[in-house]
Scaffold this active site. Structure first.
Site, mmCIF file in Angstrom:
data_model
loop_
_atom_site.group_PDB
_atom_site.id
_atom_site.type_symbol
_atom_site.label_atom_id
_atom_site.label_comp_id
_atom_site.label_asym_id
_atom_site.label_seq_id
_atom_site.Cartn_x
_atom_site.Cartn_y
_atom_site.Cartn_z
ATOM 1 N N ASP A 1 10.267 7.793 0.989
ATOM 2 C CA ASP A 1 9.678 6.767 -0.019
ATOM 3 C C ASP A 1 10.404 5.434 0.481
ATOM 4 O OD1 ASP A 1 8.682 5.268 -2.333
ATOM 5 O OD2 ASP A 1 8.185 7.205 -3.165
ATOM 6 N N HIS B 1 8.713 4.316 3.178
ATOM 7 C CA HIS B 1 7.846 2.914 3.300
ATOM 8 C C HIS B 1 8.065 2.034 3.062
ATOM 9 C CE1 HIS B 1 5.879 6.485 0.103
ATOM 10 N NE2 HIS B 1 5.946 6.992 1.353
#
Length: 396
Positions: free
Chosen positions: A219, A242
């Site tokens: 993430d 991310h």
């Protein structure tokens, strides 16, 4: 600018004085209080016993977890303490693999401590594989949150250095209500497909420094929640993951403003996004200001530069209703490298509260793929100002 540098210098001097005071600290070795480095015997009691002694000491103390492998259950380390305390982890500390064995959303939680150090070159292994397989938060708004590896709540004047967090079940690190907190040579490691494993998530904290660290996870490498102020990220290697993100913001009522975020001399590699600001549509009011991204290298990064005010993962929102989070005073300067998406610069702001005072300077991003002949930008509800050259042309 001068005042900000003065504040940073003062914080650094205060930390150096504190750290030097722990050099002759009283030592508490957990193995002398019943801990066994066999990877099977639970060391909860031993750790809590030495913490009680160290925290009560009126002189600086150091807790040592020697080399070896240890099993640690769900533990809360509670302050305040009477003097500085350092926990030096030299070995590998493992969490129970089964997420159902946890009663809260934290594995190792630190609360209300001043002048705290976590060091030693050791590893906190969250053994997150089972939790990742059970994670259904992408289609279940009532999903149960798995525990984070390390939670720091209301910690002041702290230094975490030369520590690795591995395979957390959820976020690796959360920083809440903290002040003057530094991460140095900090490592986060988890597979690219491990869901919700943000590297370091910061919320309602002031004066957070992340320096010369390596974060690869499933993430955001670093994410800022509401109330984050004066956060400095320098020399960080991010990827996979991310990207480095502000937000997502606006989902909850009465969120505090985000103000002061500097990201400089960082490299992002094979991340889904680059440097990003994200707010929910149909949001509650909020504000984001004073964000600066500078001297950043992108290596095959999706959407290297992105403001996304229609952030709507898994389509669990109302994208037709504009965000009410105001964004202003944002700069992207000297950002270069390669994009894995044809859209290299995406500035999609709210139609209700358009972005203001956005500066784009010296951008050089290339794209070589099937989506388009070359990289391009996508903009709405923003009129940026420009410095230097832009490739691709931004908001043309």
């Amino acid at each position: 600018m001068a005042m900000r540098k003065l504040q940073i210098t003062a914080a650094a001097v205060a930390l150096l004085l504190f750290f030097s005071s722990t050099s002759d600290a009283q030592i508490f070795d957990v193995t002398k209080y019943g801990a066994k480095a066999d990877g099977k015997s639970n060391i909860d009691k031993a750790l809590m016993s030495v913490w009680k002694l160290a925290c009560a000491s009126t002189s600086p103390s150091k807790i040592v977890i020697p080399k070896g492998t240890y099993l640690l259950g769900e533990v809360k380390i509670q302050g305040p303490c009477k003097a500085p305390v350092e926990i030096q982890v030299q070995g590998t500390v493992k969490a129970p693999g089964d997420p159902s064995s946890f009663k809260t959303d934290g594995w190792l939680t630190f609360n209300h401590i001043d002048k705290f150090t976590l060091s030693g070159g050791g590893v906190f292994d969250g053994q997150g594989k089972i939790a990742w397989e059970q994670n259904d938060c992408h289609n279940n708004t009532n999903c149960k949150m798995a525990p984070a590896n390390l939670r720091f709540n209301f910690i002041t004047n702290a230094w975490v250095h030369d520590i690795t967090t591995l395979d957390s079940k959820n976020f690796h690190v959360t920083v809440l209500g903290c002040k003057n907190f530094t991460f140095l040579r900090f490592t986060v490691t988890a597979p690219e497909d491990s869901r919700n494993t943000d590297g370091i998530h910061i919320g309602r904290s002031d004066g957070i420094y992340i320096t010369d660290s390596t974060i690869g996870t499933g993430d955001d490498c670093i994410s800022l929640g509401d109330g984050s102020r004066q956060v400095h990220v320098t020399g960080v290697k991010c990827g996979p993951g991310h990207g480095i993100s502000v937000g997502s913001l606006g989902k909850y009522q009465a969120e505090e403003p985000v103000s002061g975020f500097w990201v400089k001399n960082c490299t992002l590699t094979n991340t889904q996004n680059g440097v990003r600001v994200k707010t929910w549509p149909a949001s509650y009011p909020g504000s984001v200001s004073d964000l600066h991204f500078e001297d950043i290298t992108m290596v095959k990064v999706g959407y290297p530069i992105i403001i996304d005010q229609v952030y709507c993962p898994w389509n669990l929102c109302k994208p037709d209703i504009p965000s009410l989070v105001k964004i202003n005073n944002v700069s992207f300067k000297n950002i270069r490298g390669s994009s894995s998406t044809a859209v290299a610069v995406k500035l999609v702001c709210s139609s209700k509260v358009p972005c203001k005072d956005v500066v784009v300077g010296d951008i050089n991003l290339t794209y070589d793929g099937p989506e388009a002949p070359a990289a391009y930008s996508q903009c709405s509800n923003v009129v940026p100002s420009f410095q230097g050259k832009q490739s691709p042309r931004v908001c043309a």
